[in-house]
Design a protein around this motif. Sequence first.
Motif, PDB file in Angstrom:
ATOM      1  N   LEU A 283       0.836  -1.207   0.000  1.00 14.19           N
ATOM      2  CA  LEU A 283       0.000   0.000   0.000  1.00 14.19           C
ATOM      3  C   LEU A 283       0.875   1.262   0.000  1.00 14.19           C
ATOM      4  O   LEU A 283       0.544   2.263  -0.641  1.00 14.19           O
ATOM      5  N   ALA A 284       1.999   1.178   0.717  1.00 13.63           N
ATOM      6  CA  ALA A 284       2.907   2.332   0.778  1.00 13.63           C
ATOM      7  C   ALA A 284       3.490   2.619  -0.605  1.00 13.63           C
ATOM      8  O   ALA A 284       3.568   3.769  -1.037  1.00 13.63           O
ATOM      9  N   LEU A 285       3.871   1.572  -1.326  1.00 11.01           N
ATOM     10  CA  LEU A 285       4.429   1.759  -2.667  1.00 11.01           C
ATOM     11  C   LEU A 285       3.370   2.316  -3.614  1.00 11.01           C
ATOM     12  O   LEU A 285       3.659   3.168  -4.460  1.00 11.01           O
ATOM     13  N   ALA A 286       2.133   1.836  -3.450  1.00 16.68           N
ATOM     14  CA  ALA A 286       1.032   2.342  -4.284  1.00 16.68           C
ATOM     15  C   ALA A 286       0.830   3.833  -4.045  1.00 16.68           C
ATOM     16  O   ALA A 286       0.531   4.589  -4.975  1.00 16.68           O
ATOM     17  N   ALA A 290       0.856   6.658  -6.853  1.00  9.05           N
ATOM     18  CA  ALA A 290      -0.372   7.427  -7.115  1.00  9.05           C
ATOM     19  C   ALA A 290      -0.147   8.938  -7.024  1.00  9.05           C
ATOM     20  O   ALA A 290      -1.030   9.712  -7.375  1.00  9.05           O
ATOM     21  N   GLY A 291       1.017   9.329  -6.522  1.00  5.16           N
ATOM     22  CA  GLY A 291       1.317  10.761  -6.470  1.00  5.16           C
ATOM     23  C   GLY A 291       1.088  11.404  -5.113  1.00  5.16           C
ATOM     24  O   GLY A 291       0.982  12.632  -5.015  1.00  5.16           O
ATOM     25  N   ARG A 327      12.222   4.257  -2.024  1.00  4.24           N
ATOM     26  CA  ARG A 327      13.173   5.143  -2.738  1.00  4.24           C
ATOM     27  C   ARG A 327      13.222   4.807  -4.222  1.00  4.24           C
ATOM     28  O   ARG A 327      13.275   5.697  -5.064  1.00  4.24           O
ATOM     29  N   ALA A 328      13.146   3.511  -4.538  1.00  2.92           N
ATOM     30  CA  ALA A 328      13.205   3.098  -5.951  1.00  2.92           C
ATOM     31  C   ALA A 328      11.969   3.597  -6.707  1.00  2.92           C
ATOM     32  O   ALA A 328      12.082   4.166  -7.796  1.00  2.92           O
ATOM     33  N   MET A 333       9.333   7.905 -10.098  1.00  4.64           N
ATOM     34  CA  MET A 333       8.310   8.950 -10.222  1.00  4.64           C
ATOM     35  C   MET A 333       8.953  10.339 -10.316  1.00  4.64           C
ATOM     36  O   MET A 333       8.247  11.348 -10.364  1.00  4.64           O
ATOM     37  N   GLY A 334      10.275  10.374 -10.272  1.00  8.31           N
ATOM     38  CA  GLY A 334      10.988  11.657 -10.330  1.00  8.31           C
ATOM     39  C   GLY A 334      10.814  12.466  -9.059  1.00  8.31           C
ATOM     40  O   GLY A 334      10.834  13.689  -9.061  1.00  8.31           O
TER      41      GLY A 334
END
Length: 341
Positions: A283-286, A290-291, A327-328, A333-334
């Motif tokens: 969920l954290a990576l999502a 998602a921005g 971090r990856a 996502m820049g």
Amino acid sequence: MIVVMKSDATMSDISGVIKALESMGCKPHPTRGADRTIIGVIDARQGADFTQLEGTPGVEQVIPITKAYKMVSREFRPQNTVVNVNGVAVGGPEFVVMAGPCAVENREQVLTAARAVKEAGASILRGGAFKPRTSPYSFQGLGEEGLKILLAAKRETGLPIVTEVISPELVPLVSEYADVLQIGARNMQNYALLEACGKIRKPVLLKRGMMSTVEEMLMAAEYILSNGNQQVILCERGIRTFENSTRNTLDISAVPVIKRNSHLPIIIDPSHAAGHTEFVPALALAAVAAGADGLIVEVHPCPETAWCDGVQSLSLEKFNEMMTNIRAVAAAMGRPVRAAV
Ligand code: PEP
Ligand code: MN
């Protein structure tokens, strides 16, 4: 209502419009952009006639705000709001991670967690000293003693503190210690608390109520902004649905919806959404993808013995592992993760 000034409007055109609005009983909020100035207006008097402004020197357009919420809307302020938490910018180019235990239990627990989350890349420390619990028989938090422990951890690590305030009467006390005052899901529509947090000059983390719509959350934020405090960070932490395989259902769509409709930063709490450590990293990576502007995550040196929310708290090792992946994705996502200094 918004007054969009022409790009070649002069300072005296702008102050002329501000004066005209004030004489109509309105509160103008000018924002100077790179290209032009826009002036947001909260309609102080019912039925004020703004059409006359259309012909005023320097005015390009007068646009009504269509949303029920005004000051939190992106129509009112097109640029993202960046909330400064003691030097940590939330809502800026960097992704910000807040982490720490659900509840403050003792000095050793908080200091161990604080050192480890800082080392792993968190830049704000979380920990509840006042806990709003479903059962009156559950641990209610250490109160001011807990705030003192958080302050000791802040002094040692330099990490600013986010901690919950559960009633308007506690706002002065919690403000003495906290860098960010958290309003929990159960209190999202506690209007006296929202107003009290609107009158302080510290950032507020407003969590979405578990049965609230995005619009209701934005209306709750409007209480804080309209009382004078513009430093609000929104937090999606999962809502109640018919699905019961997780504690709540993370409404990831809330991120792009809020980004479109509001200028306030939005972070995700994957811990209260998932309800189980196993699902927290996904969920954290999502959230990053998602921005979202950041995360608030529960981390405990020994989740098995935690007094509160141990099942959903990451161990120090698991948190560290998750941060490597965060971090990856953030880099893809820049958007670099802010490192603690
Ligand atoms: C918490 O952050 O520990 C908490 C109580 O969260 P929520 O208000 O989202 O349930
Ligand atoms: Mn918790």
